[in-house]
Each structure stands twice: as structure tokens, then as C-alpha cells.
Design a protein around this motif. Sequence first.
Motif, mmCIF file in Angstrom:
data_model
loop_
_atom_site.group_PDB
_atom_site.id
_atom_site.type_symbol
_atom_site.label_atom_id
_atom_site.label_comp_id
_atom_site.label_asym_id
_atom_site.label_seq_id
_atom_site.Cartn_x
_atom_site.Cartn_y
_atom_site.Cartn_z
ATOM 1 N N VAL A 201 1.826 -0.998 -6.214
ATOM 2 C CA VAL A 201 1.222 0.024 -5.373
ATOM 3 C C VAL A 201 -0.079 0.497 -5.991
ATOM 4 N N ASP A 202 -1.119 0.531 -5.180
ATOM 5 C CA ASP A 202 -2.389 1.128 -5.597
ATOM 6 C C ASP A 202 -2.287 2.620 -5.286
ATOM 7 N N TRP A 203 -1.975 3.406 -6.305
ATOM 8 C CA TRP A 203 -1.679 4.812 -6.077
ATOM 9 C C TRP A 203 -2.904 5.610 -5.674
ATOM 10 N N GLU A 204 -4.091 5.087 -5.932
ATOM 11 C CA GLU A 204 -5.296 5.780 -5.465
ATOM 12 C C GLU A 204 -5.446 5.646 -3.954
ATOM 13 N N ARG A 205 -4.942 4.545 -3.405
ATOM 14 C CA ARG A 205 -5.028 4.335 -1.956
ATOM 15 C C ARG A 205 -3.804 4.861 -1.225
ATOM 16 N N CYS A 206 -2.643 4.810 -1.869
ATOM 17 C CA CYS A 206 -1.399 5.177 -1.206
ATOM 18 C C CYS A 206 -1.417 6.656 -0.792
ATOM 19 N N LYS A 207 -1.093 6.915 0.461
ATOM 20 C CA LYS A 207 -1.050 8.283 0.983
ATOM 21 C C LYS A 207 0.376 8.845 0.996
ATOM 22 N N LYS A 208 1.327 8.058 0.541
ATOM 23 C CA LYS A 208 2.726 8.490 0.469
ATOM 24 C C LYS A 208 3.222 8.988 1.830
ATOM 25 N N ASP A 209 2.839 8.214 2.869
ATOM 26 C CA ASP A 209 3.224 8.585 4.230
ATOM 27 C C ASP A 209 4.581 8.013 4.642
ATOM 28 N N ASP B 9 -3.982 -0.457 2.877
ATOM 29 C CA ASP B 9 -4.020 -1.637 2.017
ATOM 30 C C ASP B 9 -3.621 -1.264 0.587
ATOM 31 N N ALA B 10 -2.518 -0.526 0.490
ATOM 32 C CA ALA B 10 -2.143 0.044 -0.800
ATOM 33 C C ALA B 10 -0.971 -0.645 -1.466
ATOM 34 N N ILE B 11 -0.347 -1.619 -0.803
ATOM 35 C CA ILE B 11 0.868 -2.206 -1.355
ATOM 36 C C ILE B 11 0.785 -3.729 -1.334
ATOM 37 N N VAL B 12 1.298 -4.344 -2.383
ATOM 38 C CA VAL B 12 1.416 -5.794 -2.475
ATOM 39 C C VAL B 12 2.883 -6.119 -2.731
ATOM 40 N N ASN B 13 3.436 -6.991 -1.925
ATOM 41 C CA ASN B 13 4.804 -7.469 -2.112
ATOM 42 C C ASN B 13 4.722 -8.855 -2.725
ATOM 43 N N SER B 14 5.298 -9.037 -3.885
ATOM 44 C CA SER B 14 5.153 -10.298 -4.609
ATOM 45 C C SER B 14 5.756 -11.475 -3.852
ATOM 46 N N ARG B 15 6.829 -11.234 -3.094
ATOM 47 C CA ARG B 15 7.461 -12.333 -2.360
ATOM 48 C C ARG B 15 6.627 -12.738 -1.154
#
Length: 262
Positions: free
Chosen positions: A6-14, A55-61
Motif C-alpha cells: 500500500v502506498d500510504w501517501e496515496r491511500c485515503k483509507k476509504d 492507485d494506492a494498492i498493489v496485489n502481488s498475485r
Amino acid sequence: MDLIEVDWERCKKDGLCVAECPSGALAADAEGGPVAADPAVCNACGHCVAVCPHDAIVNSRVAAVGGDVSPNVRAWPAPEVVDGFLRGRRSIRAYKDKPVSREMLAELIDVARFAPTASNAQEVRWIVVPDKDKVATLAGLTAAWFAGNGQRKQYSAMWDQGRDYFLRGAPALAVTYTHDAAPFGAADCGIALTFLELAAVSRGLGTCWAGLLTYAANGDPAVRQALGVPDGHTVHGGLMLGYPKTRFMGVPPRNPAVIHWV
């Protein structure tokens, strides 16, 4: 690599990614941000990545499949356009003597691979025949099998008269199959073929479901061998493809829907 980054600078925790996770692989932390709750149940559907507007999350799978998440359309076509398209589609049984290019067939399957599958298993496999002569050979093998078992005698008689009622002289063919153990193989293949069919119609092609070939492919070793179906796999459907000889100007009526409201 962890399940998510998670890119916590971008994540709005919505909470969008957590709410859209269909398997319960994600949960919200004390501040509402996403964390991996049970990575083992993640089926790599990509909902968490696709729903995030930041564009705040990357899922490795999901990332392991290769390629980036592509932009979605900004607006869907109007209902009257979609409804008219679906109602106006016809099964085409007469084709122009014009080949369907490998590039076009590959493009269609590239669209069809986005069809939903049970638990995102993506177990659908394809056999594509872009050569009219090879399609004719398969039609002949199918005709021989039906003649041998005494079924569809009227079609066998027509074949003897030089009329192909098995694959209709189609210039191309697409067949789907899965491993015998795939629990929802038939449904997954049916949905994928429907995606391919509608994508084909939108490009000016005509299609017809190849039910007789499908039946033969699961009963005749010669048809299976000609298609190259691996042992331990079941053919679930096929589509004839080609450019229609004629254009249908009307939409015939259908029986009223039988609905049981609960």
C-alpha cells in the motif's frame, strides 16, 4: 512478497478495496487502511486493485500475471444500444468465402479471456482452427461419427449430398475445453464463448454454436485427435466463425419469459 503493498501517501483509507474483496483476503486496520487478513484465500481477481481510484494498492498475485491494470471505460453504452445488439444477434449458417485472420481470432480470444470464471480459476482452454479446409475435415469426421452411430440421420443424408449441416462450411472455428476435474468447466466455457461471440459480432463476423462437433469431440477419438484435445479434458463448446453472406433486417419474436417471482 506480501500479498499487498500500500502506498500510504496515496491511500485515503476509504475501505473500497476491503469492501470489494470477494474472498475475505483483506481487512481494515484500526485506521481503515487495508491489510492482508487471509492471503491464502486470495484468488487474484484484481478487484482490490481495480476499484482503487487513487492507485494506492498493489496485489502481488495480480501483478504476477504480468502487465498493468488497464483503464476501464468511462461510461457504458446506452441500454437501447446494448439491448438492440443483444436482441439482433443471429446464428449465422451461411458464410462468405473469406478467411478470418489469425490476428482477428487472437483479438477475439484476448477479449474472451476476461470472461468471469468460477473463483477466478481461469481454467478455460482454446483450440482455434483458422483454416477452412481443416474445418471441413473436422466436419467430415463429425459426419462420419454421426453416420456410424445412427444419430442425426437427416444431417448424414445431407452430407452425402454435399451439404454440410455440421459446420456449415465455416472458414474458422473456436473450441473450448477444460480439465475433467474443473467443477464449473461447462459454465466457464459457455460464458467465455458468449464473450467471444458478442465480440465477433461487433466486428462484423457471424457465429453459430457448434453443438454437433462438441458432441462428437467427447465421443469420437478421431475428432478428439484432429482437434488435439489432451487426455483427461472435456470439450464444452465451440463456435463457427465467418463473415455472413446476408444481413438480417429484422428481429423475430421469442416466447415470453417464464418467470417465478419469489
